[in-house]
Design a protein around this motif. Structure first.
Motif, short mmCIF file in Angstrom:
data_model
loop_
_atom_site.label_atom_id
_atom_site.label_comp_id
_atom_site.label_asym_id
_atom_site.label_seq_id
_atom_site.Cartn_x
_atom_site.Cartn_y
_atom_site.Cartn_z
N UNK A 1 0.84 -1.20 0.00
CA UNK A 1 0.00 0.00 0.00
C UNK A 1 0.87 1.25 0.00
N UNK A 2 0.66 2.13 -0.99
CA UNK A 2 1.42 3.37 -1.10
C UNK A 2 2.76 3.22 -1.80
N UNK A 3 3.09 2.05 -2.24
CA UNK A 3 4.39 1.80 -2.86
C UNK A 3 4.46 2.34 -4.28
N UNK A 4 5.68 2.60 -4.73
CA UNK A 4 5.90 2.93 -6.14
C UNK A 4 6.24 1.62 -6.84
N UNK A 5 5.64 1.43 -8.02
CA UNK A 5 5.78 0.15 -8.72
C UNK A 5 6.20 0.38 -10.16
N UNK B 1 2.50 4.38 -10.05
CA UNK B 1 3.10 3.65 -11.17
C UNK B 1 4.32 4.37 -11.74
N UNK B 2 5.37 3.63 -11.99
CA UNK B 2 6.56 4.16 -12.66
C UNK B 2 6.65 3.45 -14.01
N UNK B 3 6.27 4.14 -15.06
CA UNK B 3 6.18 3.52 -16.39
C UNK B 3 7.56 3.30 -17.00
N UNK B 4 7.75 2.09 -17.58
CA UNK B 4 8.98 1.76 -18.30
C UNK B 4 8.58 1.12 -19.63
N UNK B 5 9.47 1.23 -20.61
CA UNK B 5 9.16 0.73 -21.95
C UNK B 5 9.61 -0.70 -22.19
N UNK B 6 10.56 -1.18 -21.38
CA UNK B 6 11.10 -2.52 -21.60
C UNK B 6 11.54 -3.12 -20.28
N UNK B 7 11.81 -4.43 -20.33
CA UNK B 7 12.29 -5.09 -19.12
C UNK B 7 13.65 -4.54 -18.70
N UNK B 8 14.48 -4.21 -19.67
CA UNK B 8 15.80 -3.67 -19.37
C UNK B 8 15.68 -2.34 -18.62
N UNK B 9 14.74 -1.50 -19.07
CA UNK B 9 14.54 -0.22 -18.38
C UNK B 9 13.93 -0.46 -17.00
N UNK C 1 16.66 -1.54 -14.69
CA UNK C 1 17.52 -0.40 -14.37
C UNK C 1 16.87 0.52 -13.33
N UNK C 2 15.60 0.84 -13.54
CA UNK C 2 14.89 1.73 -12.63
C UNK C 2 14.72 1.09 -11.25
N UNK C 3 14.39 -0.18 -11.24
CA UNK C 3 14.21 -0.90 -9.97
C UNK C 3 15.51 -0.95 -9.18
N UNK C 4 16.62 -1.29 -9.86
CA UNK C 4 17.91 -1.38 -9.17
C UNK C 4 18.40 -0.01 -8.72
N UNK C 5 17.98 1.03 -9.44
CA UNK C 5 18.39 2.39 -9.07
C UNK C 5 17.56 2.95 -7.91
N UNK C 6 16.53 2.20 -7.50
CA UNK C 6 15.70 2.65 -6.39
C UNK C 6 14.57 3.57 -6.79
N UNK C 7 14.28 3.64 -8.10
CA UNK C 7 13.20 4.52 -8.56
C UNK C 7 11.83 3.98 -8.19
N UNK C 8 11.75 2.69 -7.86
CA UNK C 8 10.48 2.10 -7.46
C UNK C 8 10.72 1.09 -6.33
#
Length: 338
Positions: free
Chosen positions: A142-146, A171-179, A182-189
């Protein structure tokens, strides 16, 4: 004058019909290469190595179809597609088929004018979080960024799940699994969501996979399978029955090790029909009698492909589960070859 115009019109219509009548099978044979739409890079399913050689669970199906049609599993051009571009690539004719972790849904099957040729992996949507987050259930998001890929079924599934559980998310929109990776490992979500098989494949590529947890909840049905353009029934039959040949081969014990011997003839009529010893199943779809032999030899039967690319002995580590044979409690079931 009217007669001339009339026959001129007929001739133009005839030429147009002749041009339009070229089938996908004819196109592939004339080109000498199968154009197969695949993932932009998902380890275990479809990914190129440093030399540009593609391999994976979905890639194996591309190779099997190329072998069945062209007699050579290497005659494939792999076209990387994203969640947003894959269906346009198919409907526009850029690719002959999709083998790209695509979920069979009502709207895709009807509104997008595609035909799904079967299911090669029964999946479901899940969530991955960092182990040090302490999160052990999707109900705690609940309340998380995904992070979520656009143009996929996961967007609606995610909205439905959070609404049903009275939770909110960013929601944190990405265009591909690679992106997304990258976003997940960078802590963006806080969490990454996609098909559970995709999460397992993504995690396996991390330097520290043990520090990431796939939560236990599966929030959707995701029957993944190859797709072809709507309207070309012959080509749809070829892709569909190539998949079924791989599934049936596992059921009947036809393997890459014994197929040459079995292709000489057996006491089992079904095996003989599959391998072209008896009957004319191949010619019914415009292929050679031994089309299935070539398809199975390309990478082995369904079980061999699964074990080699995404199975429990690979870094992906997926159990067969629903993807076991129907005789083993799973859903893998090929219609009769007769």
């Amino acid at each position: 004058m009217k007669k001339s115009v009339f026959f001129g019109t007929l001739m133009a219509a005839g030429l147009t019909a002749g041009i339009a009548s070229a089938t996908t099978l004819e196109d592939v044979k004339a080109r000498g290469v199968l154009n197969c739409g695949v993932n932009t890079g998902l380890v275990g399913f479809a990914a190129p190595d440093a030399n540009g050689n593609w391999s994976g669970f979905d890639v194996a199906l591309c190779k099997a179809v190329a072998a069945a049609v062209l007699g050579d599993p290497t005659k494939v051009k792999y076209v990387p597609t994203t969640g947003q571009t894959r269906f346009t690539a198919l409907t526009s004719g850029e690719v002959d088929m999709l083998a790209r972790n695509s979920t069979w849904t009502f709207s895709r099957d009807t509104d997008l004018k595609m035909d799904f040729a079967g299911v090669n992996y029964y999946d479901g949507q899940g969530f991955m979080v960092r182990k040090d987050s302490g999160i052990t259930s999707a109900k705690e998001l609940d309340g998380a960024s995904v992070c979520i890929q656009t143009g996929t079924t996961t967007e609606m599934n995610l909205a439905d799940y959070f609404k049903a559980n009275n939770m909110t998310y960013q929601p944190i929109a990405v265009d591909s699994n690679a992106e997304g990776e990258q976003q997940y490992l960078a802590g963006a979500c806080d969490a990454y969501t996609t098909d559970a098989s995709g999460l397992a494949a993504t995690r396996a590529a991390y330097a520290d996979p043990e520090n990431h947890v796939i939560l236990p909840e599966i929030i959707s049905k995701e029957p993944l399978g190859p797709a072809v353009r709507h309207g070309d029934n012959q080509w749809g039959d070829i892709v569909r029955w190539t998949l079924f040949a791989l599934i049936a081969a596992e059921e009947y014990g036809i393997t890459s090790a014994n197929i040459d011997e079995l292709a000489k003839g057996t006491e089992n009529p079904e095996i003989n029909r599959i391998l072209g010893v008896d009957g004319d199943l191949g010619p019914m779809t415009g292929l050679e009698k031994d089309w299935a032999v070539k398809a199975i030899k390309a990478g082995g039967n369904y079980g061999e492909i699964f074990a080699a690319t995404i199975g429990e002995s690979t870094p992906i580590g997926l159990a067969r589960g629903l993807n076991a044979q129907w005789t083993q409690g799973g859903l893998m079931y090929a219609p009769p070859f007769r």
